[in-house]
Design a protein around this motif. Structure first.
Motif, PDB file in Angstrom:
ATOM      1  N   GLY A 289       1.019  -1.357   0.133  1.00  0.00           N
ATOM      2  CA  GLY A 289       0.238   0.007   0.209  1.00  0.00           C
ATOM      3  C   GLY A 289       0.967   1.406  -0.075  1.00  0.00           C
ATOM      4  O   GLY A 289       1.995   0.950   0.123  1.00  0.00           O
ATOM      5  N   ASP A 290       0.037   2.518   0.040  1.00  0.00           N
ATOM      6  CA  ASP A 290       0.931   3.622   0.055  1.00  0.00           C
ATOM      7  C   ASP A 290       0.951   3.747   1.345  1.00  0.00           C
ATOM      8  O   ASP A 290       1.172   5.250   2.048  1.00  0.00           O
ATOM      9  CB  ASP A 290       0.716   4.606  -0.613  1.00  0.00           C
ATOM     10  N   GLY A 291       0.403   4.017   2.914  1.00  0.00           N
ATOM     11  CA  GLY A 291       0.947   4.085   3.614  1.00  0.00           C
ATOM     12  C   GLY A 291       1.878   4.447   4.700  1.00  0.00           C
ATOM     13  O   GLY A 291       2.940   3.839   3.818  1.00  0.00           O
ATOM     14  N   ASP A 292       1.773   5.076   5.631  1.00  0.00           N
ATOM     15  CA  ASP A 292       3.394   5.578   6.043  1.00  0.00           C
ATOM     16  C   ASP A 292       3.962   4.496   7.103  1.00  0.00           C
ATOM     17  O   ASP A 292       5.089   4.660   6.995  1.00  0.00           O
ATOM     18  CB  ASP A 292       2.980   6.968   6.715  1.00  0.00           C
ATOM     19  N   ASP A 293       2.775   3.926   7.920  1.00  0.00           N
ATOM     20  CA  ASP A 293       3.422   2.154   8.435  1.00  0.00           C
ATOM     21  C   ASP A 293       3.729   1.188   7.749  1.00  0.00           C
ATOM     22  O   ASP A 293       3.587   1.289   6.395  1.00  0.00           O
ATOM     23  CB  ASP A 293       2.313   1.855   9.101  1.00  0.00           C
ATOM     24  N   PHE A 294       5.188   0.314   8.286  1.00  0.00           N
ATOM     25  CA  PHE A 294       5.147   0.002   6.963  1.00  0.00           C
ATOM     26  C   PHE A 294       5.238  -1.830   7.286  1.00  0.00           C
ATOM     27  O   PHE A 294       4.542  -1.999   8.324  1.00  0.00           O
ATOM     28  CB  PHE A 294       7.140  -0.140   7.686  1.00  0.00           C
ATOM     29  N   VAL A 295       4.250  -1.998   5.968  1.00  0.00           N
ATOM     30  CA  VAL A 295       3.504  -3.725   6.415  1.00  0.00           C
ATOM     31  C   VAL A 295       4.402  -4.320   5.222  1.00  0.00           C
ATOM     32  O   VAL A 295       4.227  -4.340   4.065  1.00  0.00           O
ATOM     33  CB  VAL A 295       2.415  -2.767   5.762  1.00  0.00           C
ATOM     34  N   PRO A 296       5.091  -5.344   5.784  1.00  0.00           N
ATOM     35  CA  PRO A 296       6.207  -6.399   4.863  1.00  0.00           C
ATOM     36  C   PRO A 296       5.498  -6.603   3.524  1.00  0.00           C
ATOM     37  O   PRO A 296       4.028  -7.228   3.963  1.00  0.00           O
ATOM     38  CB  PRO A 296       6.969  -7.038   5.824  1.00  0.00           C
ATOM     39  N   ALA A 297       6.063  -6.802   2.771  1.00  0.00           N
ATOM     40  CA  ALA A 297       4.967  -7.467   1.499  1.00  0.00           C
ATOM     41  C   ALA A 297       5.592  -8.494   1.047  1.00  0.00           C
ATOM     42  O   ALA A 297       4.731  -9.428  -0.389  1.00  0.00           O
ATOM     43  CB  ALA A 297       5.035  -6.472   0.154  1.00  0.00           C
ATOM     44  N   CYS A 298       5.983  -9.645   1.828  1.00  0.00           N
ATOM     45  CA  CYS A 298       6.210 -10.578   1.775  1.00  0.00           C
ATOM     46  C   CYS A 298       6.415 -11.404   3.551  1.00  0.00           C
ATOM     47  O   CYS A 298       6.625 -11.015   4.137  1.00  0.00           O
ATOM     48  CB  CYS A 298       7.741 -10.847   1.276  1.00  0.00           C
ATOM     49  N   ALA A 299       6.299 -12.885   3.353  1.00  0.00           N
ATOM     50  CA  ALA A 299       5.994 -12.863   4.818  1.00  0.00           C
ATOM     51  C   ALA A 299       7.050 -15.011   4.666  1.00  0.00           C
ATOM     52  O   ALA A 299       7.792 -15.075   6.035  1.00  0.00           O
ATOM     53  CB  ALA A 299       4.920 -13.517   4.620  1.00  0.00           C
ATOM     54  N   GLY A 300       7.490 -14.829   3.417  1.00  0.00           N
ATOM     55  CA  GLY A 300       8.498 -15.697   3.539  1.00  0.00           C
ATOM     56  C   GLY A 300       9.739 -15.790   4.191  1.00  0.00           C
ATOM     57  O   GLY A 300      10.154 -14.785   5.405  1.00  0.00           O
ATOM     58  N   PRO A 301      10.423 -16.900   4.043  1.00  0.00           N
ATOM     59  CA  PRO A 301      12.021 -16.913   5.071  1.00  0.00           C
ATOM     60  C   PRO A 301      12.932 -15.978   4.583  1.00  0.00           C
ATOM     61  O   PRO A 301      12.921 -15.833   3.594  1.00  0.00           O
ATOM     62  CB  PRO A 301      12.018 -18.248   5.053  1.00  0.00           C
ATOM     63  N   ALA A 302      13.789 -15.414   4.995  1.00  0.00           N
ATOM     64  CA  ALA A 302      15.082 -14.222   4.887  1.00  0.00           C
ATOM     65  C   ALA A 302      15.858 -15.114   3.797  1.00  0.00           C
ATOM     66  O   ALA A 302      15.821 -16.917   3.826  1.00  0.00           O
ATOM     67  CB  ALA A 302      15.706 -14.242   6.105  1.00  0.00           C
ATOM     68  N   TYR A 303      15.786 -14.277   2.249  1.00  0.00           N
ATOM     69  CA  TYR A 303      17.226 -15.414   1.222  1.00  0.00           C
ATOM     70  C   TYR A 303      15.912 -16.858   0.892  1.00  0.00           C
ATOM     71  O   TYR A 303      16.370 -17.210   0.039  1.00  0.00           O
ATOM     72  CB  TYR A 303      18.280 -15.823   1.327  1.00  0.00           C
ATOM     73  N   GLY A 304      14.232 -16.775   0.962  1.00  0.00           N
ATOM     74  CA  GLY A 304      13.940 -17.652   0.838  1.00  0.00           C
ATOM     75  C   GLY A 304      13.399 -17.406  -0.232  1.00  0.00           C
ATOM     76  O   GLY A 304      12.301 -16.262  -0.865  1.00  0.00           O
ATOM     77  N   MET A 305      12.956 -19.040  -1.553  1.00  0.00           N
ATOM     78  CA  MET A 305      12.167 -19.036  -2.459  1.00  0.00           C
ATOM     79  C   MET A 305      10.471 -18.522  -2.919  1.00  0.00           C
ATOM     80  O   MET A 305       9.609 -18.489  -2.965  1.00  0.00           O
ATOM     81  CB  MET A 305      12.336 -20.389  -2.593  1.00  0.00           C
ATOM     82  N   ILE A 306      10.500 -18.861  -0.941  1.00  0.00           N
ATOM     83  CA  ILE A 306       8.679 -18.239  -1.049  1.00  0.00           C
ATOM     84  C   ILE A 306       8.630 -16.922  -0.573  1.00  0.00           C
ATOM     85  O   ILE A 306       7.717 -16.609  -1.753  1.00  0.00           O
ATOM     86  CB  ILE A 306       8.288 -17.827   0.477  1.00  0.00           C
ATOM     87  N   ARG A 307       9.777 -15.860  -0.804  1.00  0.00           N
ATOM     88  CA  ARG A 307       9.413 -15.090  -0.838  1.00  0.00           C
ATOM     89  C   ARG A 307      10.258 -14.602  -2.137  1.00  0.00           C
ATOM     90  O   ARG A 307       8.972 -13.382  -2.498  1.00  0.00           O
ATOM     91  CB  ARG A 307      10.955 -13.751  -0.313  1.00  0.00           C
ATOM     92  N   LEU A 308      10.254 -15.461  -3.108  1.00  0.00           N
ATOM     93  CA  LEU A 308      10.656 -14.617  -4.613  1.00  0.00           C
ATOM     94  C   LEU A 308       9.095 -14.914  -5.325  1.00  0.00           C
ATOM     95  O   LEU A 308       8.128 -14.428  -6.230  1.00  0.00           O
ATOM     96  CB  LEU A 308      11.783 -15.423  -4.907  1.00  0.00           C
ATOM     97  N   THR A 309       8.732 -15.893  -4.742  1.00  0.00           N
ATOM     98  CA  THR A 309       7.577 -16.830  -4.978  1.00  0.00           C
ATOM     99  C   THR A 309       6.561 -15.587  -4.801  1.00  0.00           C
ATOM    100  O   THR A 309       5.363 -15.043  -5.764  1.00  0.00           O
ATOM    101  CB  THR A 309       7.061 -18.032  -5.125  1.00  0.00           C
TER     102      THR A 309
END
Ligand code: GLU
Ligand code: MG
Length: 451
Positions: free
Chosen positions: A153-173
């Motif tokens: 979104g465009d709000g000022d709060d930070f809402v992570p756009a992915c939930a997968g693990p660090a360096y994780g393929m889930i985050r890419l998908t």
């Protein structure tokens, strides 16, 4: 800048405008980066590019004294309402902003009304430092690693756009279309993308690009960030390059990779020194290591930078070096056997994207050149997490301490000049006052969307 040079630039701009018109470009954004690391802009319609190239675009010198929140410090060399400068787009770096249809971009050099480079212009300073090394037969290849975090979104709060693990393929998908568009837009803008991956922190990704000459690397850093920002916006996302997006956790670095070259040889490899360093490569690295506390006032220039620059966050909070040591401020990288003559380089890990990239590179080149001139040598490398050892000096842990070190660094003072040194110190102290007494959460929140 004489009449002949103006005429040369005008005819180059005519050719470039003709080409851009056929590619559907209507307007050109001309940017420069201020003392606080904020990218500022003036734009011209394509028909006006020729005039802008020859005569520049007017812009107040007051921005040298702008703080991160757009308030204005008042220094001896910058900060008043009087005067004007000319932004001259460097047409050699024109690029299409492919995620902003109809727009092209060029970085500016700032000149005064007499046609002389503005003494506080960081891009001109970086070019001067490149030329100074070239006069000794040396050149530097540089690249910024770009880390950023993506919010929904465009709000000022930070809402992570992915939930997968660090360096994780889930985050890419999870964000495959977005990441494809980031790479596509960067490539269409002429950026040589080498790698993209999910990083460690919440919503964080990273892009690596090919090394180039230092001014070009700083230009690319600006272009990459604005391109990522635009692609994010097109996907209903918001990108932040801030050193510390959230008060807790790992931040965004802007590590700078440097290699030093003479006659086609990489002086970071093939030598008799530790890990293959040549004497010249070692001197250059030693010059940087010795001056890191002062350099931080340029490379980690924000109050939020010191929320990031803490041990055990891979930010390089100790004034030491080591082979592939991600807790050392200087990480020496040899690359794989067989590739070292090309790949070996020095990574400055303690810098972040609040830095003006031109100023950061100018200061690093100045420090490295001083190390060469004094035949500097490196101490013993650190082979473990420096936090686990006694006696490894920590880097300054506050912006105030970094500014004090900066003001007493003779090399930086001489190369940057009185006006720039004074202005940097005034801006830093202005921001220290601005954030005085604020909790880390508030500092992070107020810095989050400025770079
Ligand atoms: N995000 C870390 C930083 O703040 C760096 C992680 C890495 O080594 O790439 O610099
Ligand atoms: Mg990284």
């Amino acid at each position: 800048m004489d009449q002949q040079e103006r005429a040369r630039r005008a005819s180059a701009a005519r050719r470039a405008a003709g080409d851009l018109a056929t590619r559907g470009i209507a307007d050109v954004a001309v940017t420069w980066v201020d003392t606080s690391g904020v990218t500022r802009v003036k734009a011209v319609p394509l028909a006006r590019l020729e005039h802008a190239a020859a005569w520049g675009i007017g812009m107040s010198p007051v921005f040298d004294a702008f703080l991160i929140d757009d308030s204005i410090a008042s220094g001896r060399f910058a900060g008043g309402p009087v005067g004007d400068l000319r932004l001259h787009p460097d047409l050699g770096r024109l690029a299409v902003l492919s995620a902003c249809p109809g727009w092209a971009w060029a970085p500016a050099d700032r000149y005064d009304q007499e046609g002389e480079p503005h003494p506080l212009d960081a891009r001109s300073l970086a070019a001067r430092e490149v030329a100074r090394l070239a006069a000794s037969g040396l050149s530097v290849k540089a690249a910024f690693e770009v880390e950023w975090a993506v919010s929904i979104g465009d709000g000022d709060d930070f809402v992570p756009a992915c939930a997968g693990p660090a360096y994780g393929m889930i985050r890419l998908t999870e964000r495959a279309g977005y990441l494809r568009d980031v790479v596509g837009a960067l490539s269409a803008a002429g950026v040589a993308v080498e790698q993209i991956h999910p990083e460690y922190a919440a919503g964080q990704y990273e892009v690596s690009v090919a090394p180039e000459d230092p001014v070009g690397a700083a230009d690319t850093f600006v272009l990459v960030r604005e391109t990522i920002r635009a692609v994010s916006q097109n996907h209903g996302l918001r990108a932040t390059f801030s050193p510390k997006v959230l008060a807790d956790g790992v931040g965004n670095g802007a590590h700078i990779h440097l290699s030093l070259w003479r006659d086609g040889d990489n002086l970071m490899a093939g030598g008799e020194g530790r890990f293959g360093l040549t004497a010249g490569g070692e001197g250059f690295a030693a010059g940087i290591l010795a001056r890191l506390p002062g350099l931080l006032a340029v490379g980690a220039p924000s109050v939020a930078s010191y929320l990031r620059l803490v041990p055990s966050h891979w930010a390089g909070a100790y004034a030491c070096w080591g082979l592939e040591n991600r807790e050392a401020a200087l990480r020496f990288v040899t690359g794989a056997a067989g590739s070292r003559s090309q790949a070996a380089n020095l990574e400055v890990k303690c810098f972040d994207a609040a830095a003006n990239p031109y100023l950061a590179l100018a200061a690093l080149l100045a420090a490295g050149a001083a190390g060469l001139a004094e035949d500097g040598t490196l101490p013993e490398p650190v082979e473990v997490d420096p936090a686990s050892l006694e006696g490894v000096p920590p880097l300054p842990s506050s912006l105030g301490a970094a500014v004090e070190a900066f003001e007493t660094d003779a090399v930086l003072k001489e190369v940057l000049g009185e006006g720039l040194v004074d202005t940097i110190a005034v801006v830093r102290r202005g921001e220290i006052a601005l954030f005085d007494g604020m909790a880390p959460e508030e500092i992070a929140a107020r810095t989050r969307w400025r770079h």
